[in-house]
Enzyme design. Structure first.
Site, mmCIF file in Angstrom:
data_model
loop_
_atom_site.group_PDB
_atom_site.id
_atom_site.type_symbol
_atom_site.label_atom_id
_atom_site.label_comp_id
_atom_site.label_asym_id
_atom_site.label_seq_id
_atom_site.Cartn_x
_atom_site.Cartn_y
_atom_site.Cartn_z
ATOM 1 C CD GLU A 1 -9.085 -9.150 -21.441
ATOM 2 O OE1 GLU A 1 -9.864 -8.817 -20.533
ATOM 3 O OE2 GLU A 1 -8.449 -10.231 -21.440
ATOM 4 C CE LYS B 1 -13.820 -9.588 -18.770
ATOM 5 N NZ LYS B 1 -12.394 -9.801 -18.388
ATOM 6 C CB CYS C 1 -10.769 -12.435 -21.087
ATOM 7 S SG CYS C 1 -9.523 -13.284 -20.091
#
Length: 530
Positions: A286, A341, A391
């Protein structure tokens, strides 16, 4: 002369209870110890079996308590869990912020367990009380995944179970069912211990509550397969490493990029020399680089690898707000599909209640909110459909589930945990990834900036893993699977069912309490009338 009349004797004085504080203090100590035992069941310790013992102690502390007592003991139990579990927030923010964010978040999460403890007192006298109490505790996890401030599902009961007897239940009902089984065992164990001297029939329900969850999980283990169903894929991770500077990482984007380009170059050299097998796909972590336009250096790095790469980057789409993005990068044609995300981290990727937050810290003045994505976490690369939660999203049920429902055969988890120092945070997140592997019957590839990167099989087994704050790469062949678990087919209905049952138990308990008080009042009136 009349005899003197004796003076009436004074009523005896009530003897002060010199040790009246002892039961309360012992109960409080038991609650704290139980919360700490529950905390010790979380990664990096392989002590999953401590979780039901922690809830057994908590159940004993709640025994005989009323609503407000249950609220207080539940809150203390939550504090004993979350204060040590979330110490990595201090590594992230540093000494300049003080302990208030850590203490505030811990107290907010503990409040949900406080409510759970209070509601447990309403159902404690119902038949099969351990079942109703366990339902209530797990039901409190649902609202805290989305409220307040976007929710924070860290520390869910199921996340303490990346291995052991209860893990296979994830394939049936996901994290909610695993958590329910753990809590039910703990509450059942206490009920069983308290009834050991009673006749045999009285032991049936608590014995069943104690044993059935673990037995069911163990019985499911043979059905948890790691066999490839749609071929295999050789995947490589690039862990370039990062400075251990906590919040100072905000200014270290050039260092992160340089480190990952360097490790990528080393991986390419190892592939050319035959030191490692040629992968089919390379995964960067990420936000390993910033990307705002053409990037010849990155394009050359992928071309040197000669295989598609999944690049974690901070990008700026039209509109000016940054996005946390995963990009499929082909060695010949360059960047292609992207996933942004969806579930942003509060106070890190966006600031809720910004005006109020400014009262606490001026830090937010120089930050902007990132733009969340709106599409499922699915990307096609190297001939394979991938689930790509980023994440923090691994903690949310819907992200991985929606991707698997869309046909993903492998879970890839890019993450940047360098913010949190050499803490337990990376291991806690890896435990979540292991649970998701079993829940969806998919292998999981974790690619982290500074560790822990790992290769996880569909049964939750870790095949390879890196250390924290080292530069390293992993290369491993993983099975691709397209089976649909019962957990995927049921989706969120498992959670909805457990929450509905908990609400039904609370309503039944309220009705029973009202009837008991009404009957007691009627008996009192009859006694007075007689």
């Amino acid at each position: 002369m009349a005899a003197p009349v004796a003076a009436p004797e004074a009523p005896p004085r009530a003897t002060p209870r010199r040790h009246a504080w002892r039961p309360w203090a012992l109960r409080l100590l038991l609650t704290i110890a139980s919360g700490l035992v529950f905390y010790l069941s979380f990664a990096p310790r392989p002590l999953w079996w401590l979780a039901p013992l922690g809830f057994a102690g908590f159940a004993l502390a709640l025994r005989g308590r009323r609503f407000w007592g249950g609220l207080g003991y539940g809150f203390v139990f939550g504090l004993a869990l979350y204060l040590p579990l979330l110490t990595w927030l201090e590594d992230f923010l540093g000494a300049s912020f003080g302990p208030w964010p850590w203490l505030g978040l811990s107290a907010a999460l503990a409040a949900f367990l406080g409510v759970g403890g209070a509601l447990c007192t309403l159902v404690a006298r119902l038949p099969a009380a351990p079942v109703w109490m366990a339902l209530i505790i797990i039901a409190t996890e649902t609202p805290r995944t989305w409220w307040p401030l976007g929710g924070f599902p860290w520390g869910r009961v199921a996340f303490s179970q990346p291995e052991g007897a209860y893990l296979p239940l994830a394939s049936i009902g996901g994290a909610p069912l695993v958590g329910f089984a753990v809590v039910l065992t703990g509450f059942g164990l206490t009920a069983l211990a308290l009834r050991l001297r009673k006749p045999g029939l009285a032991l049936i329900t608590p014995a069943a509550a104690t044993l059935i969850p673990a037995i069911a999980g163990l019985a499911l283990w043979p059905a948890i397969s790691t066999t490839a169903q749609a071929g295999t894929l050789t995947v490589a991770t690039v862990q370039g490493n990062a400075p251990d500077v906590g919040l100072g990482l905000l200014t270290q984007a050039p260092t992160l990029r340089a480190n990952h380009l360097r490790q990528d170059e080393k991986l390419a050299a190892d592939i050319r020399s035959g030191a490692v097998p040629r992968p089919d796909l390379v995964v960067w972590p990420e936000t390993a680089t910033d990307l705002s336009g053409p990037d010849p250096a990155l394009a050359q790095a992928v071309a040197d690898l000669g295989v598609p790469a999944l690049i974690g980057a901070r990008t700026w789409p039209p509109g000016g707000r940054a996005q946390n993005t995963e990009i499929v990068w082909d060695p010949a044609t360059g960047p292609g599909q992207r996933y942004a995300k969806q579930q942003l981290v509060p106070f890190a990727e966006f600031v809720p209640a910004r005006t109020i937050a400014q009262w606490v810290t001026p830090f937010v003045d120089g930050t902007g909110d990132m733009l969340p994505g709106s599409r499922p976490a699915v990307l096609d690369a190297a001939g394979t459909r991938l689930a790509t939660p980023i994440c923090y999203e691994i903690a949310y049920d819907y992200v991985s589930r929606a991707a698997v429902d869309a046909g993903a055969q492998l879970i890839v988890l890019p993450t940047n945990n360098a913010w949190y120092g050499k803490s337990e945070m990376s291991y806690q997140q890896l435990a979540m990834a292991r649970l998701r592997s079993v829940e969806h019957s998919r292998a999981t590839v974790v690619s982290a900036t500074s560790g822990v990167s790992a290769i996880v099989l569909p049964d939750g087994t870790i095949v390879q893993a890196t250390s924290e704050f080292t530069a390293a790469s992993l290369v491993e062949r993983v099975p691709l699977r397209d089976t649909t678990t019962l957990s995927d087919r049921l989706g969120a209905w498992t959670e909805y069912g457990l929450v509905s049952a908990a609400l039904a138990g609370v309503l039944t308990g309220l009705v029973q309490t009202w009837r008991t008080r009404r009957e007691s009042a009627n008996d009192t009136r009859k006694t007075v009338a007689e």
